[in-house]
Design an enzyme around this catalytic site. Structure first.
Site, short mmCIF file in Angstrom:
data_model
loop_
_atom_site.label_atom_id
_atom_site.label_comp_id
_atom_site.label_asym_id
_atom_site.label_seq_id
_atom_site.Cartn_x
_atom_site.Cartn_y
_atom_site.Cartn_z
N ASP A 189 0.86 -1.18 0.00
CA ASP A 189 0.00 0.00 0.00
C ASP A 189 0.90 1.24 0.00
O ASP A 189 1.87 1.31 0.75
CB ASP A 189 -0.90 0.00 1.23
CG ASP A 189 -2.01 1.04 1.13
OD1 ASP A 189 -2.99 0.77 0.41
OD2 ASP A 189 -1.88 2.11 1.75
N ILE A 190 0.57 2.21 -0.87
CA ILE A 190 1.35 3.45 -0.91
C ILE A 190 0.98 4.29 0.31
O ILE A 190 -0.21 4.54 0.57
CB ILE A 190 1.07 4.24 -2.20
CG1 ILE A 190 1.40 3.38 -3.44
CG2 ILE A 190 1.87 5.54 -2.22
CD1 ILE A 190 1.05 4.05 -4.75
N ASN A 197 -2.59 12.80 -3.43
CA ASN A 197 -3.56 13.26 -4.44
C ASN A 197 -4.11 14.64 -4.10
O ASN A 197 -4.28 15.48 -4.98
CB ASN A 197 -4.71 12.26 -4.54
CG ASN A 197 -4.50 11.28 -5.68
OD1 ASN A 197 -3.73 11.53 -6.61
ND2 ASN A 197 -5.19 10.15 -5.63
N ASP A 206 -1.83 9.90 -10.72
CA ASP A 206 -1.80 8.78 -11.66
C ASP A 206 -0.37 8.46 -12.09
O ASP A 206 0.01 7.30 -12.22
CB ASP A 206 -2.64 9.10 -12.91
CG ASP A 206 -4.14 9.05 -12.63
OD1 ASP A 206 -4.52 8.57 -11.54
OD2 ASP A 206 -4.92 9.50 -13.49
N GLU A 233 -4.54 2.41 -4.46
CA GLU A 233 -3.09 2.45 -4.29
C GLU A 233 -2.53 1.14 -3.74
O GLU A 233 -1.42 1.09 -3.21
CB GLU A 233 -2.70 3.60 -3.35
CG GLU A 233 -3.17 3.45 -1.91
CD GLU A 233 -4.55 4.04 -1.66
OE1 GLU A 233 -4.81 4.43 -0.52
OE2 GLU A 233 -5.37 4.10 -2.61
#
Length: 318
Positions: A189-190, A197, A206, A233
Site C-alpha cells: 500500500d502506498i 492526491n 496517476d 493504491e
C-alpha cells in the site's frame, strides 16, 4: 412487326464439353483421382494461375502431398487417406506451396465415388483459395488475443489487474500444493496516497501510481512472478516457488527501487518521498489450507506495518 429472333442451338445435358467449360470458368479448381492408381486423371487449368504448377505436372497424389506445406502435410494426408478409405466425403484446409516458394491457403472438398459393389472408384473434388478468409480469421484471432491481454492488464499502470491475480493465484496455489513448494505473497500500500492526491492533484497522482507499479514490477523480476494492482493504491506480488527469506528480499528490493525514483511527497507522514508499507507471507499449502485465508493473513500484516508507522515490511504476526 418485329421479326422473331433466330432460335439458338439447344444445349444438351450430356455434352461433356459444356460441363468442362463450366468447371474451368469458375475460380474453384476441379480435379479427379483414380483410386486404383492414385493418379490424377484431371485437374482444372486454374491450378496454374493459383499455384504456378502446370496441370500436366499433377501426375499422382505424391505431387499433391509434396506441394503441401511441411507443417500441414502429414496430418492432411493422413486425414484425407483415412476418410477416403472409409468412403467418407470430407474437407481439408491446408497451406499449399506455390512454384515460386510462396504459400496459399486451400480448402479441398472431396467426394468419394463408389462402384455398385461399394468399392471406391475415384475421388473427385474442388480446391478453393481461402487465403483471404484465413487472413481475416487470423486478424480476428489476433484482435481477440490483444483484447484478452488488455482485459488482464491495469489500464493506468500497465501491470496486471485484479482479474489476472484472481485467475493466477488459485492456479499457483494448486501447483504449490501438488509439488510441495513454497508460495509467497507481498501485499503493498502506498503510504499517505490520499494526501498525495490532495496536494499534487489526480494527474500527478496517476503518474505516481505508474512509477510505483514500475518499481514493484521490476523488483518481482522472475518470469513466474506477478505484480498486480488490486485497486486504488494497493498492489500485490505473487511469488511462486519463493521461500520466506527470498520473499523478504524481493520486498526490500522493491522498496529500494522505489527509493531510487525519489518521488517527492510533501504531505507524507514518514518523510519527504513516496514510500510503501508491505505485508509479506509464505506458505507451503496443505490440504486444510485456504488461499483466501492466507491472503487475509498477509493483508493483516500490511495493516500491522501501517499501524507501526508505515514505510516498513511486516512478515510475521504481531
Amino acid at each position: 412487326m418485329t421479326a422473331p429472333l433466330p432460335a439458338s442451338e439447344p444445349v444438351t445435358g450430356d455434352d461433356p464439353g459444356v460441363y468442362r467449360t463450366l468447371l474451368e470458368s469458375t475460380r474453384a479448381i476441379p480435379w479427379r483421382i483414380d483410386w486404383a492408381t492414385m493418379r490424377f486423371t484431371y485437374i482444372g487449368p486454374q491450378i496454374e494461375e493459383l499455384l504456378g504448377w502446370s496441370p500436366s505436372s499433377w501426375l499422382s497424389v505424391h505431387d499433391w502431398a509434396d506441394r503441401i506445406h511441411e507443417e500441414d502435410r502429414q496430418k492432411t494426408v493422413d486425414f484425407c487417406v483415412s476418410q477416403s478409405q472409409q468412403g467418407v466425403d470430407h474437407e481439408a484446409d491446408y497451406r499449399a506451396l506455390t512454384r515460386d516458394g510462396d504459400q496459399v491457403w486451400i480448402r479441398d472438398v472431396v467426394h468419394v465415388v463408389r462402384r455398385q459393389d461399394g468399392s471406391v472408384d475415384s475421388l473427385v473434388g474442388f480446391m478453393f483459395d481461402i487465403t483471404a478468409r484465413k487472413q481475416a480469421e487470423d486478424k480476428i484471432l489476433q484482435l481477440q488475443r490483444e483484447l484478452e491481454i488488455l482485459s488482464y492488464r491495469d489500464s493506468l499502470t500497465g501491470v496486471a489487474n485484479r482479474r489476472m491475480f484472481d485467475t493466477l493465484y488459485p492456479v499457483e496455489w494448486a501447483k504449490a500444493r501438488a509439488i510441495g513448494e513454497p508460495l509467497s505473497l507481498v501485499v503493498i500500500d502506498i503510504d499517505y496516497f490520499k494526501q498525495y492526491n490532495d496536494h499534487y492533484g489526480h494527474v500527478q497522482g496517476d503518474d505516481c501510481l505508474r512509477r510505483v507499479a514500475q518499481a514493484l514490477d521490476a523488483g518481482a523480476s522472475r518470469s513466474r512472478d506477478l505484480c498486480a494492482r488490486l485497486g486504488g493504491e494497493e498492489f500485490v506480488l505473487l511469488l511462486p516457488g519463493t521461500d520466506g527469506e527470498a520473499a523478504r528480499n524481493v520486498a526490500e528490493r522493491c522498496r529500494k527501487l522505489l527509493g531510487h525514483e525519489e518521488i517527492p511527497h510533501a504531505r507524507s507522514g514518514v518523510g519527504r518521498q513516496v514510500t510503501v508499507s508491505m505485508g509479506v507471507g509464505t506458505i507451503v499449502p496443505g490440504a486444510q489450507d485456504d488461499p483466501q485465508v492466507f491472503l487475509d493473513r498477509i493483508d493483516r500484516r500490511l495493516y500491522q506495518a501501517k499501524s507501526a508507522g508505515r514505510d516498513r515490511i511486516c512478515d510475521s504476526e504481531a
